[in-house]
Scaffold this active site. Structure first.
Site, PDB file in Angstrom:
ATOM      1  N   LYS A  98      -9.742  -1.641   0.141  1.00  0.00           N
ATOM      2  CA  LYS A  98      -8.698  -2.354  -0.610  1.00  0.00           C
ATOM      3  C   LYS A  98      -9.367  -3.257  -1.648  1.00  0.00           C
ATOM      4  CE  LYS A  98      -4.299  -4.589   0.547  1.00  0.00           C
ATOM      5  NZ  LYS A  98      -3.613  -5.363   1.583  1.00  0.00           N
TER       6      LYS A  98
HETATM    7  O1  G3P Z   1       0.800  -6.313   1.777  1.00  0.00           O
HETATM    8  C1  G3P Z   1       0.642  -7.536   1.132  1.00  0.00           C
HETATM    9  C2  G3P Z   1       1.259  -8.577   1.954  1.00  0.00           C
HETATM   10  O2  G3P Z   1       0.459  -8.877   3.057  1.00  0.00           O
HETATM   11  C3  G3P Z   1       1.676  -9.781   1.239  1.00  0.00           C
HETATM   12  O3  G3P Z   1       2.816 -10.174   1.865  1.00  0.00           O
HETATM   13  O4  G3P Z   1       4.554 -11.704   2.532  1.00  0.00           O
HETATM   14  O5  G3P Z   1       2.254 -12.567   1.956  1.00  0.00           O
HETATM   15  O6  G3P Z   1       3.767 -11.713   0.179  1.00  0.00           O
HETATM   16  P1  G3P Z   1       3.383 -11.625   1.616  1.00  0.00           P
END
Ligand code: G3P
Length: 218
Positions: free
Chosen positions: A87
């Site tokens: 990633k």
């Molecule tokens: O896949 C990316 C994710 O982990 C981010 O999620 O909820 O932190 O915006 P969030």
């Protein structure tokens, strides 16, 4: 649409795997920290534990932000298990690294994507997955799902094989909407996946079936 779970929590990964609908896992440095996984060797060991639990792709994020560092880190991660997807952040050196890994046949997930132009660059570099963050766009009053639709259109216009991995999924309707729009993959928390199970008429119907069975089989 493939279902990935967005967590480094082994119990939740196991639960999603046992449900029988899991196609892979995504992690990021924040999710690893949330589980208290720190230090290089512990992080590598944790990725191995995740790989043992699932059959599909496991995204493991590099920390380096320069090309040489990303290549070194990505190669070390990829050597852990064939399920590992490297990633990479969508920055200039991340795009160069995505191109490097694509020529080596190593899968990549280009992350932190917030525009169609960024997604186009990642696809041109041969990324396996591109991760637009829909929840974080919604957070700033911008339509995250619209970004998925626009990337879908551009990728379809040119037949790009890069898969659209809808990330930063926050709730169940994000999953349903991503499926309608045609995202190839969504990654979200276990709660959003299990939310798909729920319908009050299912609960009421089952209760009635069981009550009627009991009446006739008392
Ligand atoms: O896949 C990316 C994710 O982990 C981010 O999620 O909820 O932190 O915006 P969030």
């Amino acid at each position: 649409m493939k279902f990935f779970i967005d967590t480094a929590n082994l119990e939740q990964i196991k639960e999603a795997q046992e449900l029988g609908v899991l196609d892979g896992v995504t992690t990021n440095p924040s999710l690893m920290a949330k589980e208290g996984i720190t230090g290089k060797q512990n992080i590598l060991d944790h990725y191995l534990k995740i790989c043992e639990l699932v059959e599909g792709d496991v995204s493991a994020e590099v920390i380096a932000t320069d090309f040489d560092g990303m290549v070194a880190e990505g190669e070390e991660l990829a050597a852990l298990d064939s399920k590992i997807v490297v990633k990479l952040p969508l920055i200039e050196d991340g795009i160069k690294a995505a191109k490097y890994f694509s020529t080596k046949g190593i899968k990549t997930n280009v992350t932190l994507v917030f525009s169609v132009g960024q997604a186009l660059l990642a696809a041109k570099a041969g990324a396996t997955y591109v991760s637009p963050f829909i929840g974080r766009l919604d957070d700033i009053s911008t339509d995250g799902l619209n970004l998925i639709a626009e990337i879908r259109q551009v990728f379809d216009n040119f037949g790009f094989e890069t898969e659209i991995l809808a990330a930063s999924v926050r709730h169940t309707m994000h999953i349903v909407d991503c499926a309608k729009i045609g995202a190839d993959v969504m990654t979200g928390p276990l709660s959003s996946i299990k939310g798909l199970l729920k319908h009050p008429l299912t609960d009421i119907g089952l209760e009635k079936f069981l009550a009627d069975y009991k009446k006739g089989n008392a």
